[in-house]
Design a protein around this motif. Structure first.
Motif, PDB file in Angstrom:
ATOM      1  N   GLU A 206       6.525  29.012  -0.801  1.00  0.00           N
ATOM      2  CA  GLU A 206       7.022  27.762  -0.242  1.00  0.00           C
ATOM      3  C   GLU A 206       6.368  27.539   1.119  1.00  0.00           C
ATOM      4  O   GLU A 206       6.231  28.483   1.899  1.00  0.00           O
ATOM      5  CB  GLU A 206       8.540  27.807  -0.085  1.00  0.00           C
ATOM      6  CG  GLU A 206       9.294  27.949  -1.400  1.00  0.00           C
ATOM      7  CD  GLU A 206      10.798  27.942  -1.200  1.00  0.00           C
ATOM      8  OE1 GLU A 206      11.360  26.853  -1.045  1.00  0.00           O
ATOM      9  OE2 GLU A 206      11.378  29.031  -1.191  1.00  0.00           O
ATOM     10  N   PRO A 207       5.984  26.304   1.409  1.00  0.00           N
ATOM     11  CA  PRO A 207       5.353  26.030   2.710  1.00  0.00           C
ATOM     12  C   PRO A 207       6.304  26.342   3.860  1.00  0.00           C
ATOM     13  O   PRO A 207       7.510  26.114   3.752  1.00  0.00           O
ATOM     14  CB  PRO A 207       5.055  24.521   2.646  1.00  0.00           C
ATOM     15  CG  PRO A 207       5.132  24.158   1.203  1.00  0.00           C
ATOM     16  CD  PRO A 207       6.101  25.099   0.578  1.00  0.00           C
ATOM     17  N   HIS A 208       5.762  26.895   4.931  1.00  0.00           N
ATOM     18  CA  HIS A 208       6.527  27.140   6.157  1.00  0.00           C
ATOM     19  C   HIS A 208       7.628  28.187   5.986  1.00  0.00           C
ATOM     20  O   HIS A 208       8.552  28.235   6.798  1.00  0.00           O
ATOM     21  CB  HIS A 208       7.139  25.841   6.687  1.00  0.00           C
ATOM     22  CG  HIS A 208       6.227  24.664   6.637  1.00  0.00           C
ATOM     23  ND1 HIS A 208       5.024  24.637   7.313  1.00  0.00           N
ATOM     24  CD2 HIS A 208       6.318  23.479   5.964  1.00  0.00           C
ATOM     25  CE1 HIS A 208       4.421  23.489   7.082  1.00  0.00           C
ATOM     26  NE2 HIS A 208       5.173  22.777   6.261  1.00  0.00           N
ATOM     27  N   PHE A 209       7.536  29.042   4.948  1.00  0.00           N
ATOM     28  CA  PHE A 209       8.585  30.020   4.697  1.00  0.00           C
ATOM     29  C   PHE A 209       7.962  31.375   4.423  1.00  0.00           C
ATOM     30  O   PHE A 209       7.032  31.500   3.642  1.00  0.00           O
ATOM     31  CB  PHE A 209       9.420  29.573   3.500  1.00  0.00           C
ATOM     32  CG  PHE A 209      10.657  30.401   3.265  1.00  0.00           C
ATOM     33  CD1 PHE A 209      11.830  30.122   3.948  1.00  0.00           C
ATOM     34  CD2 PHE A 209      10.650  31.446   2.358  1.00  0.00           C
ATOM     35  CE1 PHE A 209      12.979  30.872   3.728  1.00  0.00           C
ATOM     36  CE2 PHE A 209      11.789  32.201   2.138  1.00  0.00           C
ATOM     37  CZ  PHE A 209      12.956  31.910   2.822  1.00  0.00           C
ATOM     38  N   ARG A 210       8.472  32.403   5.095  1.00  0.00           N
ATOM     39  CA  ARG A 210       8.033  33.771   4.830  1.00  0.00           C
ATOM     40  C   ARG A 210       9.252  34.640   4.545  1.00  0.00           C
ATOM     41  O   ARG A 210      10.357  34.347   4.998  1.00  0.00           O
ATOM     42  CB  ARG A 210       7.218  34.338   6.002  1.00  0.00           C
ATOM     43  CG  ARG A 210       7.948  34.419   7.316  1.00  0.00           C
ATOM     44  CD  ARG A 210       7.152  35.243   8.355  1.00  0.00           C
ATOM     45  NE  ARG A 210       5.852  34.688   8.631  1.00  0.00           N
ATOM     46  CZ  ARG A 210       5.547  33.981   9.723  1.00  0.00           C
ATOM     47  NH1 ARG A 210       6.482  33.733  10.640  1.00  0.00           N
ATOM     48  NH2 ARG A 210       4.330  33.540   9.917  1.00  0.00           N
ATOM     49  N   SER A 211       9.040  35.712   3.799  1.00  0.00           N
ATOM     50  CA  SER A 211      10.166  36.588   3.463  1.00  0.00           C
ATOM     51  C   SER A 211       9.696  38.016   3.301  1.00  0.00           C
ATOM     52  O   SER A 211       8.522  38.285   3.030  1.00  0.00           O
ATOM     53  CB  SER A 211      10.849  36.117   2.181  1.00  0.00           C
ATOM     54  OG  SER A 211      10.006  36.307   1.060  1.00  0.00           O
ATOM     55  N   GLY A 230      14.572  35.854   4.324  1.00  0.00           N
ATOM     56  CA  GLY A 230      13.484  34.932   4.615  1.00  0.00           C
ATOM     57  C   GLY A 230      13.887  33.938   5.688  1.00  0.00           C
ATOM     58  O   GLY A 230      15.077  33.757   5.980  1.00  0.00           O
ATOM     59  N   ALA A 231      12.885  33.298   6.271  1.00  0.00           N
ATOM     60  CA  ALA A 231      13.161  32.321   7.322  1.00  0.00           C
ATOM     61  C   ALA A 231      11.939  31.426   7.521  1.00  0.00           C
ATOM     62  O   ALA A 231      10.825  31.748   7.082  1.00  0.00           O
ATOM     63  CB  ALA A 231      13.521  33.020   8.631  1.00  0.00           C
ATOM     64  N   VAL A 236      11.077  32.668  12.807  1.00  0.00           N
ATOM     65  CA  VAL A 236      11.021  34.128  12.736  1.00  0.00           C
ATOM     66  C   VAL A 236       9.593  34.559  12.433  1.00  0.00           C
ATOM     67  O   VAL A 236       9.000  34.123  11.448  1.00  0.00           O
ATOM     68  CB  VAL A 236      11.971  34.673  11.651  1.00  0.00           C
ATOM     69  CG1 VAL A 236      11.885  36.192  11.585  1.00  0.00           C
ATOM     70  CG2 VAL A 236      13.403  34.226  11.910  1.00  0.00           C
ATOM     71  N   SER A 237       9.045  35.415  13.277  1.00  0.00           N
ATOM     72  CA  SER A 237       7.679  35.891  13.076  1.00  0.00           C
ATOM     73  C   SER A 237       7.644  37.000  12.029  1.00  0.00           C
ATOM     74  O   SER A 237       8.665  37.603  11.693  1.00  0.00           O
ATOM     75  CB  SER A 237       7.115  36.424  14.392  1.00  0.00           C
ATOM     76  OG  SER A 237       7.803  37.611  14.767  1.00  0.00           O
TER      77      SER A 237
END
Length: 261
Positions: A206-211, A230-231, A236-237
């Motif tokens: 998903e764009p702009h989302f990391r987990s 995720g955030a 959140v880096s």
């Protein structure tokens, strides 16, 4: 779906109920589009004769799973009893829900539990801080396994040869501009994730989302699920995920290992 042959397994072939199989396939086709569907649309989607689909739909209507105005068919809320039965009977959900709630409260971020279902992951539980509401990764939400941290954490259960074969056969359509689709690169990434015991995926699903995710193992070490946090990337880096979220996830996974059969 091919029919079971007696040569494959006599007992399974004898016990196989084709009408039930067709009914379940037809129910699943309601999710392929938004809004009501016609008899012809459903028959075509399920690859069933129109007359067969009609009988199944009116049976489902009588059971309360389908509603119709005579032309269009829709699912009723009664179908949710099937999902509720799964959630109530799932040992993984029962054991992990308190863990998800505790992790979410500690980190003040959403935590989720997912299982592998074919080429996809399906989210079956979540924990959320009381202050936070978020759409998206709700219970029942599905994503491709190859580009998600929970998926890669669970794909690590396969040996390298089987993993390579699965990745090669898998549909790998890009979800974002950052999605890695090359099977060789994916194989290397999942092998590395297996070695380090976690997976971090950055804006691939998903764009702009990391987990970040860790596998959930039962008592014998077999991977049966994965939990993640995720955030949004602006909030959140990746470093904070490793430093703050990963220890919570690892602690939760270790805590439940002896409780899962």
């Amino acid at each position: 779906m091919p029919k079971l042959k007696r040569g494959d397994n006599d007992e399974r072939a004898t016990d196989f109920v084709e009408s039930l199989d067709r009914g379940l396939r037809l129910l699943q086709k309601f999710g392929t589009t938004t809004g009501p569907m016609t008899l012809s649309d459903l028959a075509r989607a399920a690859e069933l004769p129109r007359a067969t689909a009609r009988r199944i739909l009116f049976t489902l209507e009588r059971a309360g799973f389908v509603a119709t105005d005579g032309k269009l068919f829709t699912l009723t809320p009664h179908v949710l009893t099937l999902a509720a039965s799964f959630l109530r009977s799932s040992q993984v959900v029962t054991v992990l829900q308190p863990v998800l709630d505790r992790i979410a409260a500690t980190a003040q971020e959403i935590s989720s539990l997912a299982v592998l279902d074919g080429e996809e992951v399906v989210f079956i539980a979540r924990g959320s801080p009381a202050r936070m509401f978020s759409a998206g990764l709700d219970i029942g939400y599905r994503l491709p396994s190859f580009c998600t941290s929970v998926g890669r954490a669970m794909l690590g259960q396969f040996d390298n040869a089987e993993l390579a074969a699965r990745l090669a056969a898998m549909r790998r359509a890009p979800m974002t501009a950052h999605t890695v689709t090359d099977p060789k690169l994916l194989l290397a990434a999942i092998i590395a994730d297996r070695a380090q015991g976690y997976s971090l995926v950055d804006r691939e699903a998903e764009p702009h989302f990391r987990s970040v995710s860790v596998p959930i193992r039962r008592y014998d070490g077999a991977i049966i699920a994965a939990i993640n946090m995720g955030a949004h990337v602006d909030r959140v880096s990746a470093g904070e995920m490793i430093d703050r979220f990963l220890p919570l996830l690892r602690e939760g996974a270790e805590q439940v290992k002896s409780m899962l059969l």
